[in-house]
Motif scaffolding. Structure first.
Motif, PDB file in Angstrom:
ATOM      1  N   GLN A 183     -24.666  24.378  66.276  1.00 37.35           N
ATOM      2  CA  GLN A 183     -25.102  24.917  67.570  1.00 37.35           C
ATOM      3  C   GLN A 183     -25.939  26.181  67.379  1.00 37.35           C
ATOM      4  N   HIS A 184     -25.488  27.040  66.473  1.00 42.54           N
ATOM      5  CA  HIS A 184     -26.232  28.278  66.211  1.00 42.54           C
ATOM      6  C   HIS A 184     -27.619  27.975  65.646  1.00 42.54           C
ATOM      7  N   LEU A 185     -27.686  27.082  64.658  1.00 38.56           N
ATOM      8  CA  LEU A 185     -28.976  26.752  64.058  1.00 38.56           C
ATOM      9  C   LEU A 185     -29.895  26.055  65.051  1.00 38.56           C
ATOM     10  N   SER A 186     -29.325  25.181  65.881  1.00 46.74           N
ATOM     11  CA  SER A 186     -30.124  24.482  66.894  1.00 46.74           C
ATOM     12  C   SER A 186     -30.745  25.458  67.885  1.00 46.74           C
ATOM     13  N   SER A 187     -30.009  26.522  68.208  1.00 45.95           N
ATOM     14  CA  SER A 187     -30.540  27.519  69.142  1.00 45.95           C
ATOM     15  C   SER A 187     -31.729  28.263  68.544  1.00 45.95           C
ATOM     16  N   LEU A 188     -31.798  28.312  67.217  1.00 49.36           N
ATOM     17  CA  LEU A 188     -32.910  28.985  66.549  1.00 49.36           C
ATOM     18  C   LEU A 188     -34.113  28.068  66.357  1.00 49.36           C
ATOM     19  N   THR A 189     -33.871  26.780  66.102  1.00 50.67           N
ATOM     20  CA  THR A 189     -34.975  25.852  65.832  1.00 50.67           C
ATOM     21  C   THR A 189     -35.477  25.121  67.066  1.00 50.67           C
ATOM     22  N   ASN A 190     -34.616  25.019  68.092  1.00 49.26           N
ATOM     23  CA  ASN A 190     -34.919  24.214  69.287  1.00 49.26           C
ATOM     24  C   ASN A 190     -35.168  22.751  68.934  1.00 49.26           C
ATOM     25  N   ILE A 191     -34.497  22.291  67.861  1.00 48.34           N
ATOM     26  CA  ILE A 191     -34.599  20.897  67.443  1.00 48.34           C
ATOM     27  C   ILE A 191     -33.283  20.209  67.777  1.00 48.34           C
ATOM     28  N   ASN A 192     -33.361  19.052  68.408  1.00 47.13           N
ATOM     29  CA  ASN A 192     -32.163  18.318  68.817  1.00 47.13           C
ATOM     30  C   ASN A 192     -31.822  17.250  67.777  1.00 47.13           C
ATOM     31  N   THR A 193     -31.032  17.640  66.771  1.00 49.89           N
ATOM     32  CA  THR A 193     -30.584  16.696  65.752  1.00 49.89           C
ATOM     33  C   THR A 193     -29.277  17.209  65.152  1.00 49.89           C
ATOM     34  N   PRO A 194     -28.365  16.287  64.798  1.00 48.05           N
ATOM     35  CA  PRO A 194     -27.121  16.705  64.141  1.00 48.05           C
ATOM     36  C   PRO A 194     -27.281  16.888  62.637  1.00 48.05           C
ATOM     37  N   ASP A 195     -28.499  16.691  62.113  1.00 51.16           N
ATOM     38  CA  ASP A 195     -28.749  16.816  60.672  1.00 51.16           C
ATOM     39  C   ASP A 195     -28.986  18.273  60.327  1.00 51.16           C
ATOM     40  N   ILE A 196     -28.013  18.893  59.663  1.00 48.69           N
ATOM     41  CA  ILE A 196     -28.119  20.317  59.356  1.00 48.69           C
ATOM     42  C   ILE A 196     -29.287  20.614  58.431  1.00 48.69           C
ATOM     43  N   ALA A 197     -29.630  19.666  57.565  1.00 55.19           N
ATOM     44  CA  ALA A 197     -30.741  19.879  56.642  1.00 55.19           C
ATOM     45  C   ALA A 197     -32.048  20.101  57.394  1.00 55.19           C
ATOM     46  N   THR A 198     -32.246  19.367  58.467  1.00 59.14           N
ATOM     47  CA  THR A 198     -33.473  19.511  59.257  1.00 59.14           C
ATOM     48  C   THR A 198     -33.619  20.932  59.773  1.00 59.14           C
ATOM     49  N   HIS A 199     -32.525  21.480  60.287  1.00 52.15           N
ATOM     50  CA  HIS A 199     -32.561  22.843  60.821  1.00 52.15           C
ATOM     51  C   HIS A 199     -32.806  23.867  59.714  1.00 52.15           C
ATOM     52  N   LEU A 200     -32.092  23.742  58.596  1.00 54.29           N
ATOM     53  CA  LEU A 200     -32.223  24.729  57.531  1.00 54.29           C
ATOM     54  C   LEU A 200     -33.602  24.681  56.876  1.00 54.29           C
ATOM     55  N   LEU A 201     -34.152  23.490  56.725  1.00 54.98           N
ATOM     56  CA  LEU A 201     -35.496  23.379  56.162  1.00 54.98           C
ATOM     57  C   LEU A 201     -36.541  23.944  57.114  1.00 54.98           C
ATOM     58  N   ALA A 202     -36.334  23.738  58.419  1.00 50.96           N
ATOM     59  CA  ALA A 202     -37.265  24.284  59.405  1.00 50.96           C
ATOM     60  C   ALA A 202     -37.230  25.810  59.413  1.00 50.96           C
ATOM     61  N   LEU A 203     -36.055  26.375  59.229  1.00 57.31           N
ATOM     62  CA  LEU A 203     -35.903  27.828  59.279  1.00 57.31           C
ATOM     63  C   LEU A 203     -36.274  28.512  57.969  1.00 57.31           C
ATOM     64  N   PHE A 204     -35.887  27.891  56.834  1.00 60.67           N
ATOM     65  CA  PHE A 204     -35.991  28.594  55.559  1.00 60.67           C
ATOM     66  C   PHE A 204     -36.907  27.931  54.539  1.00 60.67           C
ATOM     67  N   GLY A 205     -37.380  26.722  54.811  1.00 65.34           N
ATOM     68  CA  GLY A 205     -38.327  26.064  53.922  1.00 65.34           C
ATOM     69  C   GLY A 205     -37.838  25.991  52.489  1.00 65.34           C
ATOM     70  N   SER A 206     -38.649  26.477  51.550  1.00 67.54           N
ATOM     71  CA  SER A 206     -38.305  26.385  50.128  1.00 67.54           C
ATOM     72  C   SER A 206     -37.160  27.307  49.736  1.00 67.54           C
ATOM     73  N   ASP A 207     -36.742  28.199  50.635  1.00 67.99           N
ATOM     74  CA  ASP A 207     -35.596  29.062  50.354  1.00 67.99           C
ATOM     75  C   ASP A 207     -34.270  28.416  50.760  1.00 67.99           C
ATOM     76  N   ALA A 208     -34.329  27.219  51.364  1.00 67.88           N
ATOM     77  CA  ALA A 208     -33.094  26.505  51.715  1.00 67.88           C
ATOM     78  C   ALA A 208     -32.417  25.997  50.445  1.00 67.88           C
ATOM     79  N   SER A 209     -31.138  25.665  50.568  1.00 72.78           N
ATOM     80  CA  SER A 209     -30.359  25.198  49.425  1.00 72.78           C
ATOM     81  C   SER A 209     -30.994  23.977  48.765  1.00 72.78           C
ATOM     82  N   LEU A 210     -30.803  23.883  47.449  1.00 69.75           N
ATOM     83  CA  LEU A 210     -31.236  22.686  46.723  1.00 69.75           C
ATOM     84  C   LEU A 210     -30.616  21.427  47.307  1.00 69.75           C
ATOM     85  N   GLY A 211     -29.428  21.578  47.908  1.00 74.38           N
ATOM     86  CA  GLY A 211     -28.748  20.429  48.481  1.00 74.38           C
ATOM     87  C   GLY A 211     -29.478  19.809  49.643  1.00 74.38           C
ATOM     88  N   PHE A 212     -30.478  20.507  50.202  1.00 72.51           N
ATOM     89  CA  PHE A 212     -31.203  19.993  51.360  1.00 72.51           C
ATOM     90  C   PHE A 212     -32.659  19.681  51.063  1.00 72.51           C
TER      91      PHE A 212
END
Length: 319
Positions: A183-212
């Motif tokens: 919910q917190h990440l969705s409020s930052l990205t305004n993207i409607n998806t339950p996939d956490i990787a989508t939100h983290l990649l949108a917010l942090f790009g290449s600084d996101a975890s290797l897991g995503f």
């Protein structure tokens, strides 16, 4: 230190001030551990880096800054060096959707900017260690069991059985439920998806975890994950459990993490050398005596390092 070998440490405390996820004892935990590293284990203060989200901190413990500091510490290491990472803050657990993996559960720590650092990132760091160096991680966070991907369990849910006795205590768990995190990440990205990787990649790009990030399979040599290594994880609880943030009343006037406080208690009561196994088992006893019947610290490492001295010279079986 013996033979001129370096002892390097990164200590991270996240209290998340002025948020609904605020904790109180995490900065105290790492400040106390800094004193212990210098006074008991002979660390040079100039080789200890402290990152906290205390207002006014010059370098905040964001995901990018923590990973940068960890990477620099590994890059500085040589054969025989002792590396130590102490984290106190929120943790989380989520369903794995990484390419090339079966669906499962991943564990992560939650930096102050919510740029998750996952078990895959810690595995990648351990894989980069120079031969003969050791890397001890102490994570006082929820769901921290298994925080180094594919590390062998020495003390944990399948190796030590503890009957769980429910007891209500006035502490705050160091966990952010997955739905709240999403919910917190969705409020930052305004993207409607339950996939956490989508939100983290949108917010942090290449600084996101290797897991995503893609491609992951080429980043890690999977056959090497099954070999003994010098990654050592002391976790505040099992992967399905929460770790407690103790308020000042419970902690005798100073807020702290229950696990970090229990480790400090064990070290003060036992001035002799303790093995990694002994530290975890004695810490379990302290927590049980304090009434934390549903928090079971764990140990993940090679057989040799289970018997090795906590923060002592590496005992590698890697050939």
């Amino acid at each position: 230190m013996e033979g001129g070998k370096k002892r390097l440490a990164l200590l991270v405390g996240c209290n998340y001030p002025d948020t609904k996820y605020e904790l109180h004892g995490c900065i105290n935990d790492v400040v106390s551990m800094r004193d212990t590293l210098v006074g008991r284990f002979g660390f040079d203060p100039s080789h200890i880096e402290l990152l906290t989200d205390q207002p006014g901190s010059s370098v905040m413990p964001t995901g990018e800054n923590i990973k940068k500091a960890l990477g620099e510490m590994v890059d500085k290491a040589g054969a025989g060096d002792v590396l130590y990472f102490h984290y106190s803050g929120h943790g989380t657990r989520f369903s794995s959707m990484r390419p090339g993996y079966l669906f499962g559960q991943d564990e992560a720590i939650v930096p102050c900017d919510f740029n998750l650092i996952t078990d895959v990132d810690f595995r990648h760091l351990v894989n980069r260690l120079p031969k003969g160096a050791s890397f001890t991680i102490l994570s006082d966070s929820c769901h921290s069991g298994g925080l180094i991907d594919k590390e062998k369990e020495q003390i944990g849910p399948t190796s030590v059985h503890d009957p769980e006795t429910a007891k209500s205590l006035p502490f705050r768990p160091k966990t952010i439920p997955f739905h709240s995190l999403l919910q917190h990440l969705s409020s930052l990205t305004n993207i409607n998806t339950p996939d956490i990787a989508t939100h983290l990649l949108a917010l942090f790009g290449s600084d996101a975890s290797l897991g995503f990030r893609l491609p992951l399979v080429g980043d890690i040599d999977f056959p090497d994950l099954l070999k003994p290594d010098d990654g050592i994880l002391l976790s505040g609880c099992q992967a399905n459990e929460t770790s407690a943030d103790m308020n000042p009343i419970m902690a005798g006037g100073k807020a702290c993490g229950a696990f970090s406080n229990a480790v400090q208690t064990v070290l003060k009561e036992n001035p002799e050398n303790l093995s990694n196994r002994e530290v975890v088992m004695k810490t379990r006893e302290v927590l049980k005596d304090q009434g934390f019947n549903n928090q079971h610290p764990c140990l993940y490492c090679s057989d040799e390092n289970a018997a090795a001295v906590f923060l002592g010279p590496p005992q590698s079986s890697t050939t």
